[in-house]
Write a protein that holds these residues in place. Structure first.
Motif, PDB file in Angstrom:
ATOM      1  N   GLY A 225      43.876  40.510  55.906  1.00  0.00           N
ATOM      2  CA  GLY A 225      44.537  39.728  56.951  1.00  0.00           C
ATOM      3  C   GLY A 225      44.987  38.387  56.415  1.00  0.00           C
ATOM      4  O   GLY A 225      45.520  38.290  55.310  1.00  0.00           O
ATOM      5  N   LYS A 226      44.743  37.346  57.181  1.00  0.00           N
ATOM      6  CA  LYS A 226      45.201  36.013  56.760  1.00  0.00           C
ATOM      7  C   LYS A 226      44.505  35.535  55.487  1.00  0.00           C
ATOM      8  O   LYS A 226      44.973  34.606  54.824  1.00  0.00           O
ATOM      9  CB  LYS A 226      44.985  34.997  57.884  1.00  0.00           C
ATOM     10  CG  LYS A 226      43.565  34.848  58.361  1.00  0.00           C
ATOM     11  CD  LYS A 226      43.479  33.828  59.493  1.00  0.00           C
ATOM     12  CE  LYS A 226      42.075  33.754  60.095  1.00  0.00           C
ATOM     13  NZ  LYS A 226      41.767  34.974  60.884  1.00  0.00           N
ATOM     14  N   GLY A 227      43.395  36.195  55.121  1.00  0.00           N
ATOM     15  CA  GLY A 227      42.676  35.828  53.905  1.00  0.00           C
ATOM     16  C   GLY A 227      43.276  36.387  52.633  1.00  0.00           C
ATOM     17  O   GLY A 227      42.875  36.010  51.534  1.00  0.00           O
ATOM     18  N   GLY A 228      44.226  37.317  52.748  1.00  0.00           N
ATOM     19  CA  GLY A 228      44.891  37.862  51.566  1.00  0.00           C
ATOM     20  C   GLY A 228      44.423  39.260  51.194  1.00  0.00           C
ATOM     21  O   GLY A 228      43.617  39.883  51.892  1.00  0.00           O
ATOM     22  N   TRP A 229      44.908  39.744  50.051  1.00  0.00           N
ATOM     23  CA  TRP A 229      44.666  41.105  49.573  1.00  0.00           C
ATOM     24  C   TRP A 229      43.527  41.131  48.551  1.00  0.00           C
ATOM     25  O   TRP A 229      43.311  40.180  47.810  1.00  0.00           O
ATOM     26  CB  TRP A 229      45.921  41.670  48.909  1.00  0.00           C
ATOM     27  CG  TRP A 229      47.051  41.879  49.865  1.00  0.00           C
ATOM     28  CD1 TRP A 229      47.919  40.926  50.320  1.00  0.00           C
ATOM     29  CD2 TRP A 229      47.428  43.093  50.493  1.00  0.00           C
ATOM     30  NE1 TRP A 229      48.815  41.483  51.194  1.00  0.00           N
ATOM     31  CE2 TRP A 229      48.541  42.822  51.320  1.00  0.00           C
ATOM     32  CE3 TRP A 229      46.942  44.397  50.440  1.00  0.00           C
ATOM     33  CZ2 TRP A 229      49.171  43.783  52.081  1.00  0.00           C
ATOM     34  CZ3 TRP A 229      47.572  45.377  51.194  1.00  0.00           C
ATOM     35  CH2 TRP A 229      48.665  45.073  52.002  1.00  0.00           C
ATOM     36  N   PHE A 230      42.838  42.262  48.511  1.00  0.00           N
ATOM     37  CA  PHE A 230      41.867  42.501  47.438  1.00  0.00           C
ATOM     38  C   PHE A 230      42.620  43.154  46.280  1.00  0.00           C
ATOM     39  O   PHE A 230      43.435  44.063  46.494  1.00  0.00           O
ATOM     40  CB  PHE A 230      40.739  43.411  47.917  1.00  0.00           C
ATOM     41  CG  PHE A 230      39.967  42.838  49.078  1.00  0.00           C
ATOM     42  CD1 PHE A 230      39.135  41.743  48.897  1.00  0.00           C
ATOM     43  CD2 PHE A 230      40.084  43.373  50.337  1.00  0.00           C
ATOM     44  CE1 PHE A 230      38.431  41.199  49.957  1.00  0.00           C
ATOM     45  CE2 PHE A 230      39.390  42.844  51.414  1.00  0.00           C
ATOM     46  CZ  PHE A 230      38.558  41.754  51.225  1.00  0.00           C
ATOM     47  N   ILE A 231      42.344  42.722  45.057  1.00  0.00           N
ATOM     48  CA  ILE A 231      43.123  43.203  43.915  1.00  0.00           C
ATOM     49  C   ILE A 231      42.293  44.019  42.931  1.00  0.00           C
ATOM     50  O   ILE A 231      42.817  44.462  41.917  1.00  0.00           O
ATOM     51  CB  ILE A 231      43.803  42.038  43.172  1.00  0.00           C
ATOM     52  CG1 ILE A 231      42.752  41.056  42.632  1.00  0.00           C
ATOM     53  CG2 ILE A 231      44.787  41.323  44.074  1.00  0.00           C
ATOM     54  CD1 ILE A 231      43.339  39.988  41.720  1.00  0.00           C
ATOM     55  N   ARG A 232      41.001  44.227  43.220  1.00  0.00           N
ATOM     56  CA  ARG A 232      40.197  45.022  42.291  1.00  0.00           C
ATOM     57  C   ARG A 232      39.117  45.782  43.047  1.00  0.00           C
ATOM     58  O   ARG A 232      38.771  45.469  44.180  1.00  0.00           O
ATOM     59  CB  ARG A 232      39.540  44.141  41.229  1.00  0.00           C
ATOM     60  CG  ARG A 232      38.681  43.009  41.749  1.00  0.00           C
ATOM     61  CD  ARG A 232      37.750  42.445  40.696  1.00  0.00           C
ATOM     62  NE  ARG A 232      36.729  43.408  40.314  1.00  0.00           N
ATOM     63  CZ  ARG A 232      35.674  43.106  39.594  1.00  0.00           C
ATOM     64  NH1 ARG A 232      35.488  41.864  39.163  1.00  0.00           N
ATOM     65  NH2 ARG A 232      34.777  44.021  39.289  1.00  0.00           N
ATOM     66  N   ASP A 233      38.622  46.823  42.374  1.00  0.00           N
ATOM     67  CA  ASP A 233      37.495  47.601  42.883  1.00  0.00           C
ATOM     68  C   ASP A 233      36.196  47.048  42.299  1.00  0.00           C
ATOM     69  O   ASP A 233      36.208  46.301  41.320  1.00  0.00           O
ATOM     70  CB  ASP A 233      37.645  49.082  42.504  1.00  0.00           C
ATOM     71  CG  ASP A 233      38.832  49.741  43.176  1.00  0.00           C
ATOM     72  OD1 ASP A 233      39.204  49.306  44.279  1.00  0.00           O
ATOM     73  OD2 ASP A 233      39.400  50.689  42.590  1.00  0.00           O
ATOM     74  N   TYR A 234      35.077  47.457  42.902  1.00  0.00           N
ATOM     75  CA  TYR A 234      33.774  46.972  42.450  1.00  0.00           C
ATOM     76  C   TYR A 234      32.822  48.149  42.257  1.00  0.00           C
ATOM     77  O   TYR A 234      32.834  49.098  43.024  1.00  0.00           O
ATOM     78  CB  TYR A 234      33.193  45.977  43.461  1.00  0.00           C
ATOM     79  CG  TYR A 234      34.034  44.732  43.593  1.00  0.00           C
ATOM     80  CD1 TYR A 234      33.783  43.611  42.805  1.00  0.00           C
ATOM     81  CD2 TYR A 234      35.120  44.683  44.477  1.00  0.00           C
ATOM     82  CE1 TYR A 234      34.567  42.467  42.896  1.00  0.00           C
ATOM     83  CE2 TYR A 234      35.913  43.549  44.583  1.00  0.00           C
ATOM     84  CZ  TYR A 234      35.630  42.445  43.790  1.00  0.00           C
ATOM     85  OH  TYR A 234      36.419  41.327  43.875  1.00  0.00           O
ATOM     86  N   ASP A 235      32.006  48.044  41.220  1.00  0.00           N
ATOM     87  CA  ASP A 235      31.055  49.097  40.894  1.00  0.00           C
ATOM     88  C   ASP A 235      29.843  48.433  40.242  1.00  0.00           C
ATOM     89  O   ASP A 235      29.947  47.893  39.148  1.00  0.00           O
ATOM     90  CB  ASP A 235      31.702  50.113  39.947  1.00  0.00           C
ATOM     91  CG  ASP A 235      30.812  51.335  39.696  1.00  0.00           C
ATOM     92  OD1 ASP A 235      29.639  51.326  40.122  1.00  0.00           O
ATOM     93  OD2 ASP A 235      31.298  52.292  39.074  1.00  0.00           O
ATOM     94  N   PHE A 236      28.712  48.415  40.953  1.00  0.00           N
ATOM     95  CA  PHE A 236      27.526  47.772  40.396  1.00  0.00           C
ATOM     96  C   PHE A 236      26.277  48.494  40.891  1.00  0.00           C
ATOM     97  O   PHE A 236      26.331  49.311  41.821  1.00  0.00           O
ATOM     98  CB  PHE A 236      27.465  46.287  40.780  1.00  0.00           C
ATOM     99  CG  PHE A 236      27.352  46.021  42.252  1.00  0.00           C
ATOM    100  CD1 PHE A 236      26.119  45.735  42.840  1.00  0.00           C
ATOM    101  CD2 PHE A 236      28.478  46.042  43.065  1.00  0.00           C
ATOM    102  CE1 PHE A 236      26.014  45.484  44.194  1.00  0.00           C
ATOM    103  CE2 PHE A 236      28.380  45.792  44.431  1.00  0.00           C
ATOM    104  CZ  PHE A 236      27.139  45.512  44.990  1.00  0.00           C
TER     105      PHE A 236
END
Length: 395
Positions: A225-236
């Motif tokens: 939303g107004k916070g912007g886009w996620f550009i990566r995945d996460y794996d931990f």
């Protein structure tokens, strides 16, 4: 030899059915009984979306491949770093759809193999690039990858920028938690003490000691939303260590340590006074520091004191700590602090060494009736399981 008219007619007919030689070129004329010449088999029309050569494919879209006049037999999609894109082939092979959305500012190559209705196999390739986001939302995750934690440790994802409420369900769906042995848990949206949006995962009961937990977050390409886009995945992943807890009895001025449910030691201390009682309920150890100055200005008391302390175990973000209090002459006799549990330096180190990050500390017998907000540290155990589940956007 001479031929009559009948003979000449037979020769002419044979010439029509057979061959005619004209200027050195031989032309064959098929009779009615010869097979018709075969036509080339048609290719399957394979359409990839986003289209080949696109330089600014729309963010939030998914790669789709469709077959017209045949069926897809194989589809492979990957980004420029070689990461493959998982997808689902529709029944009958008419189409293929990626399971996740495209990442921002990424080049993809899609290769497809198809077979026409007449059995002809053909292949195609497509390359495109996605848009650059105007704003990016980054996250901070705890516990860290490979960390060993206590049995009360939640998974916590802190967002740099706000997350719109109507975007939260999609984010939850993109996060997968796998625990061995299995444990029932749920995500809940929290307002961090800093004011930022946070998403925590807690189990119905504490993690069993020895549990191995892995978390995969397919967030790349999702809009917050107004916070912007996620550009990566996460794996931990992380591991739950020894089952260790502590219980503070405010009225008895004690802290008792438990390992696998059995008492392994008790120390004396001084909890919050009647004016500033120690917060009750179950807290989670959120961090530790070997040395720190207890500064009154950080908890709203101006410049009243600046006292050097050691072996500090953090509970709430607002300043409920376990720590050494060498200046306190009433340890074990009177509750006189501003909410912390103060001990001798030796006992503070014993507690510091005993409790891992993620261990729980329960406070009993306090006069405080104030409920600690979940975002004030890792305070997920301040709520019942039913209350916690209401925090999910998927409820």
């Amino acid at each position: 030899m001479r031929f009559g008219s009948a003979g000449r007619s037979a020769v002419a007919a044979a010439a029509v059915v057979g061959s005619l030689a004209v200027a050195g070129v031989v032309t064959f004329i098929a009779s009615a009984s010869d097979p018709a010449p075969s036509k080339p088999l048609p290719d399957t029309n394979v359409v990839v979306s986003p289209a080949n050569g696109t330089q600014e494919a729309t963010l939030g879209s998914r790669i789709e491949v469709k077959a017209d006049g045949g069926r897809l037999t194989a589809v492979e999609a990957q980004d420029s770093e070689g990461h493959k894109v998982a997808g689902q082939l529709a029944e009958g092979g008419g189409s293929w759809t990626a399971q996740t959305k495209v990442k921002p500012q990424t080049t993809y190559t899609v290769r497809a193999v198809a077979k026409s209705d007449q059995g002809k196999e053909s292949s195609s390739a497509s390359t495109f690039t996605t848009q650059r986001p105007e704003k990016v939302n980054k996250v901070t995750i705890s516990p860290s990858n490979g960390q060993t934690v206590g049995t009360g440790m939640p998974i916590s994802i802190l967002f740099d920028n706000p997350v719109d409420e109507d975007k939260r369900a999609e984010i939850e769906k993109a996060l997968k938690v796998n625990a061995k042995p299995q444990a029932v848990g749920a995500w809940g949206w929290v307002k961090d003490y800093s004011g930022k949006d946070r998403l925590d995962y807690r189990t119905r009961t504490y993690w069993p000691s020895g549990t191995h937990v892995s978390v995969k977050g397919a967030l790349a390409g999702i809009d917050s939303g107004k916070g912007g886009w996620f550009i990566r995945d996460y794996d931990f992943s992380f591991t739950v260590g020894t089952d260790r807890k502590a219980v503070i009895d405010v009225l008895a001025h004690t802290l008792t340590m438990f390992e696998y449910g059995k008492s392994v030691g008790t120390v004396k201390g001084s909890a919050g006074s009647l004016k500033y009682p120690t917060r009750g309920g179950v807290h989670t150890v959120r961090g530790k520091s070997a040395a720190e100055v207890m500064d009154s200005s950080t908890i709203g008391f101006g410049d009243e004191w600046k006292l050097p302390s050691q072996w500090v175990t953090y509970l709430t973000a607002s300043g409920t700590f376990l720590h050494s209090a060498p200046w306190n002459n009433t340890i074990g006799q009177e509750n006189s602090s501003h909410g912390c549990f103060g001990m001798t330096t030796e006992d503070a180190k014993t507690v510091y060494d005993f409790l891992p990050i993620g261990a729980t500390v329960e406070v009993k017998g306090t006069s405080s009736t104030e409920k600690t907000d979940v975002g004030n540290g890792l305070e997920v155990w301040q709520e019942t399981w039913d209350q916690w589940q209401q925090r999910s956007a998927l409820k």
